[in-house]
Design a protein around this motif. Structure first.
Motif, PDB file in Angstrom:
ATOM      1  N   ALA A 114      33.768  24.295  41.548  1.00  0.00           N
ATOM      2  CA  ALA A 114      32.985  23.630  40.509  1.00  0.00           C
ATOM      3  C   ALA A 114      31.732  24.446  40.165  1.00  0.00           C
ATOM      4  CB  ALA A 114      32.594  22.230  40.968  1.00  0.00           C
ATOM      5  N   LEU A 115      31.124  25.054  41.184  1.00  0.00           N
ATOM      6  CA  LEU A 115      29.922  25.853  40.943  1.00  0.00           C
ATOM      7  C   LEU A 115      30.247  27.144  40.214  1.00  0.00           C
ATOM      8  CD1 LEU A 115      27.477  25.704  43.978  1.00  0.00           C
ATOM      9  CD2 LEU A 115      26.975  25.367  41.567  1.00  0.00           C
ATOM     10  N   LEU A 116      31.299  27.826  40.669  1.00  0.00           N
ATOM     11  CA  LEU A 116      31.647  29.107  40.058  1.00  0.00           C
ATOM     12  C   LEU A 116      32.153  28.923  38.629  1.00  0.00           C
ATOM     13  CD1 LEU A 116      33.263  31.146  42.964  1.00  0.00           C
ATOM     14  CD2 LEU A 116      30.934  31.210  42.078  1.00  0.00           C
ATOM     15  N   ALA A 117      32.624  27.718  38.309  1.00  0.00           N
ATOM     16  CA  ALA A 117      33.069  27.442  36.944  1.00  0.00           C
ATOM     17  C   ALA A 117      31.909  27.598  35.957  1.00  0.00           C
ATOM     18  CB  ALA A 117      33.653  26.034  36.850  1.00  0.00           C
ATOM     19  N   GLN A 118      30.682  27.431  36.469  1.00  0.00           N
ATOM     20  CA  GLN A 118      29.502  27.545  35.609  1.00  0.00           C
ATOM     21  C   GLN A 118      29.007  28.980  35.477  1.00  0.00           C
ATOM     22  OE1 GLN A 118      26.611  24.854  37.267  1.00  0.00           O
ATOM     23  NE2 GLN A 118      28.122  23.213  37.460  1.00  0.00           N
ATOM     24  N   GLY A 119      29.555  29.881  36.298  1.00  0.00           N
ATOM     25  CA  GLY A 119      29.123  31.270  36.237  1.00  0.00           C
ATOM     26  C   GLY A 119      29.208  31.931  37.603  1.00  0.00           C
ATOM     27  N   PRO A 120      29.274  33.266  37.643  1.00  0.00           N
ATOM     28  CA  PRO A 120      29.406  33.992  38.907  1.00  0.00           C
ATOM     29  C   PRO A 120      28.159  33.799  39.777  1.00  0.00           C
ATOM     30  CG  PRO A 120      29.738  35.438  36.991  1.00  0.00           C
ATOM     31  CD  PRO A 120      29.186  34.158  36.488  1.00  0.00           C
ATOM     32  N   LEU A 121      28.368  33.850  41.080  1.00  0.00           N
ATOM     33  CA  LEU A 121      27.262  33.727  42.030  1.00  0.00           C
ATOM     34  C   LEU A 121      27.502  34.648  43.218  1.00  0.00           C
ATOM     35  CD1 LEU A 121      26.722  29.839  42.129  1.00  0.00           C
ATOM     36  CD2 LEU A 121      25.100  31.553  41.282  1.00  0.00           C
ATOM     37  N   ARG A 122      26.407  35.025  43.890  1.00  0.00           N
ATOM     38  CA  ARG A 122      26.539  35.837  45.101  1.00  0.00           C
ATOM     39  C   ARG A 122      26.669  34.937  46.314  1.00  0.00           C
ATOM     40  NH1 ARG A 122      21.877  39.372  43.467  1.00  0.00           N
ATOM     41  NH2 ARG A 122      20.910  38.066  45.044  1.00  0.00           N
ATOM     42  N   PHE A 123      27.065  35.535  47.436  1.00  0.00           N
ATOM     43  CA  PHE A 123      27.341  34.770  48.653  1.00  0.00           C
ATOM     44  C   PHE A 123      26.184  33.855  49.043  1.00  0.00           C
ATOM     45  CE2 PHE A 123      27.546  34.059  53.206  1.00  0.00           C
ATOM     46  CZ  PHE A 123      28.873  33.736  53.396  1.00  0.00           C
ATOM     47  N   ASN A 124      25.028  34.428  49.209  1.00  0.00           N
ATOM     48  CA  ASN A 124      23.908  33.612  49.680  1.00  0.00           C
ATOM     49  C   ASN A 124      23.396  32.632  48.631  1.00  0.00           C
ATOM     50  OD1 ASN A 124      23.704  34.284  52.377  1.00  0.00           O
ATOM     51  ND2 ASN A 124      22.634  36.184  51.918  1.00  0.00           N
ATOM     52  N   ALA A 125      23.634  32.941  47.349  1.00  0.00           N
ATOM     53  CA  ALA A 125      23.266  32.001  46.298  1.00  0.00           C
ATOM     54  C   ALA A 125      24.127  30.735  46.431  1.00  0.00           C
ATOM     55  CB  ALA A 125      23.459  32.637  44.926  1.00  0.00           C
ATOM     56  N   LEU A 126      25.434  30.936  46.654  1.00  0.00           N
ATOM     57  CA  LEU A 126      26.340  29.810  46.870  1.00  0.00           C
ATOM     58  C   LEU A 126      25.891  28.996  48.078  1.00  0.00           C
ATOM     59  CD1 LEU A 126      29.841  31.436  46.275  1.00  0.00           C
ATOM     60  CD2 LEU A 126      28.998  29.364  45.179  1.00  0.00           C
ATOM     61  N   ARG A 127      25.542  29.721  49.126  1.00  0.00           N
ATOM     62  CA  ARG A 127      25.142  29.066  50.372  1.00  0.00           C
ATOM     63  C   ARG A 127      23.919  28.181  50.163  1.00  0.00           C
ATOM     64  NH1 ARG A 127      23.576  29.670  55.826  1.00  0.00           N
ATOM     65  NH2 ARG A 127      22.054  31.326  55.703  1.00  0.00           N
ATOM     66  N   ARG A 128      23.008  28.647  49.342  1.00  0.00           N
ATOM     67  CA  ARG A 128      21.797  27.858  49.086  1.00  0.00           C
ATOM     68  C   ARG A 128      22.087  26.670  48.185  1.00  0.00           C
ATOM     69  NH1 ARG A 128      19.149  33.058  49.474  1.00  0.00           N
ATOM     70  NH2 ARG A 128      19.808  33.509  47.349  1.00  0.00           N
ATOM     71  N   PHE A 153      29.396  45.370  45.113  1.00  0.00           N
ATOM     72  CA  PHE A 153      28.694  46.498  44.506  1.00  0.00           C
ATOM     73  C   PHE A 153      28.043  47.320  45.617  1.00  0.00           C
ATOM     74  CE2 PHE A 153      28.694  43.010  41.459  1.00  0.00           C
ATOM     75  CZ  PHE A 153      29.256  43.635  40.349  1.00  0.00           C
ATOM     76  N   PRO A 154      28.198  48.662  45.544  1.00  0.00           N
ATOM     77  CA  PRO A 154      27.720  49.526  46.620  1.00  0.00           C
ATOM     78  C   PRO A 154      26.206  49.743  46.558  1.00  0.00           C
ATOM     79  CG  PRO A 154      28.736  50.837  44.895  1.00  0.00           C
ATOM     80  CD  PRO A 154      28.847  49.407  44.474  1.00  0.00           C
ATOM     81  N   THR A 155      25.482  48.678  46.343  1.00  0.00           N
ATOM     82  CA  THR A 155      24.022  48.753  46.387  1.00  0.00           C
ATOM     83  C   THR A 155      23.577  48.645  47.835  1.00  0.00           C
ATOM     84  OG1 THR A 155      23.954  46.371  46.105  1.00  0.00           O
ATOM     85  CG2 THR A 155      23.713  47.707  44.109  1.00  0.00           C
ATOM     86  N   VAL A 156      22.265  48.716  48.031  1.00  0.00           N
ATOM     87  CA  VAL A 156      21.739  48.566  49.380  1.00  0.00           C
ATOM     88  C   VAL A 156      20.626  47.534  49.378  1.00  0.00           C
ATOM     89  CG1 VAL A 156      20.135  49.717  50.950  1.00  0.00           C
ATOM     90  CG2 VAL A 156      22.353  50.746  50.472  1.00  0.00           C
ATOM     91  N   PRO A 157      20.800  46.422  50.097  1.00  0.00           N
ATOM     92  CA  PRO A 157      22.028  46.089  50.841  1.00  0.00           C
ATOM     93  C   PRO A 157      23.152  45.718  49.897  1.00  0.00           C
ATOM     94  CG  PRO A 157      20.451  44.291  50.965  1.00  0.00           C
ATOM     95  CD  PRO A 157      19.781  45.390  50.200  1.00  0.00           C
ATOM     96  N   VAL A 158      24.362  45.735  50.404  1.00  0.00           N
ATOM     97  CA  VAL A 158      25.540  45.491  49.578  1.00  0.00           C
ATOM     98  C   VAL A 158      25.425  44.145  48.859  1.00  0.00           C
ATOM     99  CG1 VAL A 158      26.853  44.423  51.445  1.00  0.00           C
ATOM    100  CG2 VAL A 158      28.049  45.504  49.558  1.00  0.00           C
ATOM    101  N   THR A 159      25.806  44.139  47.579  1.00  0.00           N
ATOM    102  CA  THR A 159      25.788  42.920  46.784  1.00  0.00           C
ATOM    103  C   THR A 159      27.229  42.492  46.528  1.00  0.00           C
ATOM    104  OG1 THR A 159      23.777  43.665  45.705  1.00  0.00           O
ATOM    105  CG2 THR A 159      24.997  41.902  44.628  1.00  0.00           C
ATOM    106  N   VAL A 160      27.523  41.232  46.817  1.00  0.00           N
ATOM    107  CA  VAL A 160      28.885  40.736  46.595  1.00  0.00           C
ATOM    108  C   VAL A 160      28.826  39.575  45.615  1.00  0.00           C
ATOM    109  CG1 VAL A 160      30.951  39.798  47.661  1.00  0.00           C
ATOM    110  CG2 VAL A 160      29.524  41.392  48.928  1.00  0.00           C
ATOM    111  N   GLU A 161      29.620  39.695  44.550  1.00  0.00           N
ATOM    112  CA  GLU A 161      29.611  38.646  43.537  1.00  0.00           C
ATOM    113  C   GLU A 161      30.961  37.940  43.505  1.00  0.00           C
ATOM    114  OE1 GLU A 161      27.776  39.004  39.273  1.00  0.00           O
ATOM    115  OE2 GLU A 161      29.950  39.247  39.145  1.00  0.00           O
ATOM    116  N   TYR A 162      30.914  36.622  43.437  1.00  0.00           N
ATOM    117  CA  TYR A 162      32.144  35.836  43.315  1.00  0.00           C
ATOM    118  C   TYR A 162      32.187  35.206  41.933  1.00  0.00           C
ATOM    119  CZ  TYR A 162      32.659  36.394  48.326  1.00  0.00           C
ATOM    120  OH  TYR A 162      32.813  36.930  49.578  1.00  0.00           O
ATOM    121  N   ALA A 163      33.345  35.377  41.273  1.00  0.00           N
ATOM    122  CA  ALA A 163      33.508  34.809  39.933  1.00  0.00           C
ATOM    123  C   ALA A 163      34.831  34.068  39.872  1.00  0.00           C
ATOM    124  CB  ALA A 163      33.485  35.920  38.892  1.00  0.00           C
TER     125      ALA A 163
END
Lengths: 119, 119
Positions: free
Chosen positions: A30-44, A72-82
């Motif tokens: 339901a949350l991701l239906a509104q737009g992509p989010l990162r791991f810790n954003a979802l957790r919060r 994404f190979p940023t530092v620290p690594v960024t992971v996006e869920y869509a």
DNA sequence: CCGGAGTGGTATCCAATGGAAACCAGATGC
DNA sequence: GCATCTGGTTTCCATTGGATACCACTCCGG
């Protein structure tokens, strides 16, 4: 068995039911239906979910093709869920359940109060 | 919190979500939507449910006012479970999920196969 | 230069949950 | 007389879920 029987244990739709019958998966979808989010954003956003369950739930949703994971190979690594197109069609249906909950929550709570009173 | 937030742990809709996120409850509700059934009839129709879980599930659905329990003083005692008007409105929504499952089960299984292949 | 915080997880342990099976009373069928 | 049906409850064990700690890495403030 000419007609597919959802109530049979081996029916594939039972597999989908198992996914829907997962509280955290429904909330994530339901949350991701509104737009992509990162791991810790979802957790919060999802109050009460543990890292283990969120990680596990996302893995399951990705496996079912309902959610896409991008690192994404940023530092620290960024992971996006869509959400995927397939996932979006399911999220639509799930949204109807949320609407039902909002509309009828009062009736359910009244019924619970009546039941507990009788006991 | 001006806008109700389903994702907050204390939101009442989370309670309803917990009910929907119960595999057996969903199956029972879908079956009873087609007409009243007795305890052992339900047990035989829903493959894999244990007596304990069926009894527990029915108790919960009754408490929530979604199902009505009627015991007839026959010998042996006959107990009939029927859906309530409130339960019927929820069963409608649940039926949409079952439809989704039937329509998209192939896509989900394909995604799973792809995922497992990659791993 | 030395914590502390934020990234996305995994590992471990313990409590709660779910499922399998036995058991119940009372009557009916064989 | 023994098994079977009714609708459950009880007991036990395996699996699951949640809490917590930990991981490697880097940035930021002091």
């Amino acid at each position: 068995m000419l007609v597919p029987d959802t109530y049979a244990a081996n029916c594939p739709t039972r597999l989908v039911l198992d996914r829907i019958a997962d509280k955290w998966a429904v909330l994530v979808l339901a949350l991701l239906a509104q737009g992509p989010l990162r791991f810790n954003a979802l957790r919060r956003r999802i109050e009460g979910v543990s890292q283990k369950m969120l990680s596990q739930t996302l893995k399951g949703l990705e496996r079912d093709g309902l959610v896409r994971r991008t690192a994404f190979p940023t530092v620290p690594v960024t992971v996006e869920y869509a959400i995927t197109p397939l996932g979006a069609t399911l999220a639509e249906r799930v949204e109807l359940l949320r609407d039902w909950a909002e509309q009828h929550i009062a009736a359910v709570q009244a019924a619970q109060a009546r039941y507990d009173q009788a006991a």
